[in-house]
Design an enzyme around this catalytic site. Structure first.
Site, PDB file in Angstrom:
ATOM      1  N   ARG A   1       7.915  -5.391  -7.280  1.00  0.00           N
ATOM      2  CA  ARG A   1       8.399  -6.687  -7.772  1.00  0.00           C
ATOM      3  C   ARG A   1       7.335  -7.749  -7.569  1.00  0.00           C
ATOM      4  NH1 ARG A   1      10.242 -10.451  -3.896  1.00  0.00           N
ATOM      5  NH2 ARG A   1      10.550  -9.586  -1.809  1.00  0.00           N
TER       6      ARG A   1
ATOM      7  N   ARG B   1       2.863   1.678  -6.949  1.00  0.00           N
ATOM      8  CA  ARG B   1       3.226   0.999  -8.195  1.00  0.00           C
ATOM      9  C   ARG B   1       3.887  -0.328  -7.849  1.00  0.00           C
ATOM     10  NH1 ARG B   1       8.594   1.220  -9.113  1.00  0.00           N
ATOM     11  NH2 ARG B   1       9.790   2.761  -7.954  1.00  0.00           N
TER      12      ARG B   1
ATOM     13  N   HIS C   1     -17.179  13.874  -1.548  1.00  0.00           N
ATOM     14  CA  HIS C   1     -17.800  15.111  -2.046  1.00  0.00           C
ATOM     15  C   HIS C   1     -17.306  15.358  -3.465  1.00  0.00           C
ATOM     16  CE1 HIS C   1     -13.853  16.816  -1.382  1.00  0.00           C
ATOM     17  NE2 HIS C   1     -13.913  16.349  -0.137  1.00  0.00           N
TER      18      HIS C   1
ATOM     19  N   ALA D   1       3.931  -0.049   3.440  1.00  0.00           N
ATOM     20  CA  ALA D   1       3.466   0.927   4.421  1.00  0.00           C
ATOM     21  C   ALA D   1       3.417   2.326   3.822  1.00  0.00           C
ATOM     22  CB  ALA D   1       4.391   0.915   5.639  1.00  0.00           C
TER      23      ALA D   1
ATOM     24  N   THR E   1      -4.233   3.943  -5.959  1.00  0.00           N
ATOM     25  CA  THR E   1      -5.182   4.660  -6.807  1.00  0.00           C
ATOM     26  C   THR E   1      -5.594   3.865  -8.040  1.00  0.00           C
ATOM     27  OG1 THR E   1      -3.390   5.725  -8.035  1.00  0.00           O
ATOM     28  CG2 THR E   1      -4.257   6.899  -6.101  1.00  0.00           C
TER      29      THR E   1
END
Length: 131
Positions: free
Chosen positions: A129, A126, A59, A106, A111
């Site tokens: 390694r 992020r 939405h 996990a 994003t």
């Protein structure tokens, strides 16, 4: 699965013309894949328990747009390349490419793009390694 899936695997497309492509050797436990535009999953991808992969916001974010057009969320294709592993209860969001052989820790929220052959984790995910 010892992780106890929350529900059976759900595969869905939300609009005519949406494409969900899944390669050989794919495995998933109790998760959801929802394509409004395009989701492409390569070969030998494993997705841990209760993950969600989606290419849409579902939405609009602005209230006026949500009220006027409740089904017109932003979309962008998702690509998960060969041999990637996504840890349990992770969320893969629109517009993301996860590179070949990478591991998503996990509970991560992905994003942005993750390069090949790395471990990425967190919210937002992020690179931790290289593998």
């Amino acid at each position: 699965n010892a992780l106890g899936p929350f529900h059976p695997v759900i595969l869905s497309t939300r609009r005519p013309g949406a494409v969900l492509t899944i390669g050989r050797g794919f495995g998933m436990t109790g998760g959801t894949i929802c394509a409004e535009e395009r989701i492409t999953i390569g070969d030998d991808v494993w997705v841990g328990g209760n993950c969600t992969i989606t290419d849409t916001d579902f939405h609009p974010l602005r209230l006026d747009e949500r009220l006027a057009r409740p089904l017109d969320g932003a979309t962008a294709p998702v690509v998960i390349e060969d041999g990637a592993f996504i840890g349990m209860q992770s969320l893969i969001l629109k517009g993301v490419t996860i590179g070949a052989g990478s591991v998503i820790g996990a509970g991560s929220v992905v994003t942005r793009d993750i390069p090949p052959l790395v471990i990425a984790a967190g919210n937002p995910a992020r690179v931790i390694r290289e593998l």
